[in-house]
Motif scaffolding. Sequence first.
Motif, PDB file in Angstrom:
ATOM      1  N   LEU A  12      41.113 -12.632  44.600  1.00 20.38           N
ATOM      2  CA  LEU A  12      41.052 -12.003  43.282  1.00 20.38           C
ATOM      3  C   LEU A  12      40.964 -10.486  43.355  1.00 20.38           C
ATOM      4  CD1 LEU A  12      38.561 -14.241  41.245  1.00 20.38           C
ATOM      5  CD2 LEU A  12      41.047 -14.103  40.991  1.00 20.38           C
ATOM      6  N   LYS A  13      40.639  -9.954  44.531  1.00 25.09           N
ATOM      7  CA  LYS A  13      40.274  -8.543  44.607  1.00 25.09           C
ATOM      8  C   LYS A  13      41.246  -7.732  45.457  1.00 25.09           C
ATOM      9  CE  LYS A  13      36.629  -8.783  41.986  1.00 25.09           C
ATOM     10  NZ  LYS A  13      36.580  -8.050  40.706  1.00 25.09           N
ATOM     11  N   PRO A  14      41.249  -6.393  45.299  1.00 28.62           N
ATOM     12  CA  PRO A  14      42.174  -5.529  46.033  1.00 28.62           C
ATOM     13  C   PRO A  14      41.880  -5.500  47.537  1.00 28.62           C
ATOM     14  CG  PRO A  14      41.278  -4.410  44.102  1.00 28.62           C
ATOM     15  CD  PRO A  14      40.478  -5.653  44.287  1.00 28.62           C
ATOM     16  N   PHE A  15      42.833  -4.930  48.282  1.00 35.84           N
ATOM     17  CA  PHE A  15      42.790  -4.949  49.745  1.00 35.84           C
ATOM     18  C   PHE A  15      41.631  -4.154  50.334  1.00 35.84           C
ATOM     19  CE2 PHE A  15      45.411  -1.298  48.520  1.00 35.84           C
ATOM     20  CZ  PHE A  15      44.855  -0.270  49.278  1.00 35.84           C
ATOM     21  N   TYR A  16      41.077  -3.220  49.596  1.00 32.14           N
ATOM     22  CA  TYR A  16      40.084  -2.315  50.179  1.00 32.14           C
ATOM     23  C   TYR A  16      38.661  -2.865  50.175  1.00 32.14           C
ATOM     24  CZ  TYR A  16      39.791  -1.195  45.181  1.00 32.14           C
ATOM     25  OH  TYR A  16      39.697  -1.279  43.813  1.00 32.14           O
ATOM     26  N   TYR A  63      38.889  -1.135  60.975  1.00 29.49           N
ATOM     27  CA  TYR A  63      40.320  -0.838  61.063  1.00 29.49           C
ATOM     28  C   TYR A  63      41.167  -2.105  61.115  1.00 29.49           C
ATOM     29  CZ  TYR A  63      44.744   1.132  62.670  1.00 29.49           C
ATOM     30  OH  TYR A  63      46.069   1.477  62.783  1.00 29.49           O
ATOM     31  N   HIS A  64      40.846  -3.019  62.009  1.00 25.55           N
ATOM     32  CA  HIS A  64      41.729  -4.174  62.192  1.00 25.55           C
ATOM     33  C   HIS A  64      41.731  -5.102  60.987  1.00 25.55           C
ATOM     34  CE1 HIS A  64      37.802  -5.720  63.485  1.00 25.55           C
ATOM     35  NE2 HIS A  64      38.266  -6.949  63.274  1.00 25.55           N
ATOM     36  N   ARG A  85      45.056  -6.802  56.158  1.00 20.87           N
ATOM     37  CA  ARG A  85      45.181  -6.956  54.699  1.00 20.87           C
ATOM     38  C   ARG A  85      46.393  -6.184  54.183  1.00 20.87           C
ATOM     39  NH1 ARG A  85      40.310  -7.882  51.907  1.00 20.87           N
ATOM     40  NH2 ARG A  85      41.547  -7.882  49.989  1.00 20.87           N
ATOM     41  N   LEU A  86      46.573  -4.971  54.680  1.00 22.55           N
ATOM     42  CA  LEU A  86      47.702  -4.153  54.238  1.00 22.55           C
ATOM     43  C   LEU A  86      49.032  -4.763  54.678  1.00 22.55           C
ATOM     44  CD1 LEU A  86      46.280  -0.563  54.917  1.00 22.55           C
ATOM     45  CD2 LEU A  86      46.818  -1.553  52.687  1.00 22.55           C
ATOM     46  N   ALA A  87      49.060  -5.286  55.890  1.00 19.49           N
ATOM     47  CA  ALA A  87      50.291  -5.890  56.408  1.00 19.49           C
ATOM     48  C   ALA A  87      50.694  -7.103  55.569  1.00 19.49           C
ATOM     49  CB  ALA A  87      50.105  -6.283  57.868  1.00 19.49           C
ATOM     50  N   ARG A  88      49.705  -7.929  55.196  1.00 15.78           N
ATOM     51  CA  ARG A  88      50.001  -9.115  54.387  1.00 15.78           C
ATOM     52  C   ARG A  88      50.532  -8.734  53.011  1.00 15.78           C
ATOM     53  NH1 ARG A  88      45.189 -11.281  56.816  1.00 15.78           N
ATOM     54  NH2 ARG A  88      43.940 -10.686  54.988  1.00 15.78           N
ATOM     55  N   SER A  89      50.124  -7.561  52.520  1.00 12.39           N
ATOM     56  CA  SER A  89      50.563  -7.101  51.198  1.00 12.39           C
ATOM     57  C   SER A  89      51.801  -6.222  51.257  1.00 12.39           C
ATOM     58  CB  SER A  89      49.422  -6.319  50.523  1.00 12.39           C
ATOM     59  OG  SER A  89      48.249  -7.093  50.427  1.00 12.39           O
ATOM     60  N   TRP A 121      47.885   6.701  55.593  1.00 14.17           N
ATOM     61  CA  TRP A 121      46.826   7.715  55.504  1.00 14.17           C
ATOM     62  C   TRP A 121      45.454   7.068  55.285  1.00 14.17           C
ATOM     63  CZ3 TRP A 121      43.820   7.952  51.147  1.00 14.17           C
ATOM     64  CH2 TRP A 121      44.316   7.310  50.001  1.00 14.17           C
ATOM     65  N   TYR A 122      45.443   5.952  54.546  1.00  8.67           N
ATOM     66  CA  TYR A 122      44.193   5.249  54.272  1.00  8.67           C
ATOM     67  C   TYR A 122      43.675   4.576  55.541  1.00  8.67           C
ATOM     68  CZ  TYR A 122      40.952   2.441  51.403  1.00  8.67           C
ATOM     69  OH  TYR A 122      39.837   1.869  50.844  1.00  8.67           O
ATOM     70  N   LEU A 123      44.589   4.066  56.344  1.00  7.60           N
ATOM     71  CA  LEU A 123      44.195   3.512  57.644  1.00  7.60           C
ATOM     72  C   LEU A 123      43.637   4.597  58.561  1.00  7.60           C
ATOM     73  CD1 LEU A 123      46.983   0.921  58.605  1.00  7.60           C
ATOM     74  CD2 LEU A 123      44.515   0.495  58.521  1.00  7.60           C
TER      75      LEU A 123
END
Length: 450
Positions: free
Chosen positions: A346-350, A385-386, A391-395, A403-405
């Motif tokens: 339900l929630k964002p990647f961060y 980090y990992h 999460r970012l890769a799946r999205s 830059w966020y990483l």
Amino acid sequence: MFGARCLLRALRSCSSAPCPRHKPSAKLSVRDALGAQNASGERVKVQGWIRSVRSQKEVLFLHVSDGSSLESLQVVADSSFDSRELAFGSSVEVQGQLVKSLSKRQNVELKAEKIEVVGNCDAKAFPFKYKERHPLEYLRQYPHLRCRTNVQGSILRVRSEATAAIHSFFKPSSKVKVPEENFFNVPVFLTVSGQLHLEVMSGAFTQVFTFGPTFRAENSQSRRHLAEFYMVEAEISFLESLQDLMQVMEGLFKTTTMTVLSNCPEDVELCHKFIAPGQKDRLEHMLKNNFLIISYTEAVEILKQASQNFTFTPEWGADLHTEHEKYLVKHCGDIPVFVINYPLALKPFYMRDNEDSPQHTVAAVDLLVPGVGELFGGSLREERYHFLEQRLARSGLTEAYQWYLDLRRFGSVPHGGFGMGFERYLQCILGIDNIKDVIPFPRFTHSCLL
């Protein structure tokens, strides 16, 4: 009548006797004039708008307001002043002597020596009438004029006081206010949140916040939504638990509210008396009790066992709707309640992964309050980090958020933050049902009058 005759003699003696050259009148706001401790005839100048005119045979009474307080200043003048231009809504500049009032209704009044009409007002065409209490729905038709009414004036003074209180809450802890960017050289979109930029700043300052306009292209005509609203957002470094984050959220709500109640009690009282009877007691109930905490899983179980029929059937894995939020607050005794640990999906990647399979939740928190529902939303951020990379890769967002990483590669720390909808906060403390009444110029789907 005796008091009026005394005033008349004083006014005439001033106008007929040879007058020495006076020093310039000191300009005072209505608020400062009303608060004068020793009104002993000092010469002052007040500028504002006429709220009422009352003419007796020999004396003219005006009430003048400049927006600095709910209460108006009474001006007493000789009837020789031309009262035809002194109409409700006209702007005036009054010079005279500030004296102790003979009336029990006010401590001081202004004995006028000069009244200048700065701008005339056609009282017959003016959409607001003296002594008439207009519904908030009616006032919404005149966004360019409604700030002149008592109720909107009170709401806007509360808004101003709450804004100052929020800045004051953050300032003692050496938190840094981050300005919103307003110049662009590349294609961009209106911001829906300053959170990610705050996370950048939290890599150098342990506590940061921002307070500014936010935009949502939400196709909603509800009483809780606007296309443009104000958001208070904070980010705190070296924060390792939701409990610590919730303490800051509760502290912000209570400290800001206590400051507002202390600094503009008359404005709050007007709203509670004429718009939301009973809100005073409800607000005191919120302030004196510790906010409650339940998990998302517990919230769903409470909703499933409710005798109330919901439009949206509550089930684990589905978002909570407004009807659910309001029911949960009532179930908890009309005390604000934190709902924590939402499903990851339900929630964002961060948001930080709780690693609690099979449920798989994240360390998220929403604060629900009476009459409004969700007021705050926050979380611990994913500082590992990992975890974030996966999460970012799946999205499919890895390239856009490289830059966020990087923030996790170079000195990452546990951190968290939240956002509070400022207009919803005002709705909550004042008992205002519609969010469009607590912002100067409401903009929402299919409506942008100003």
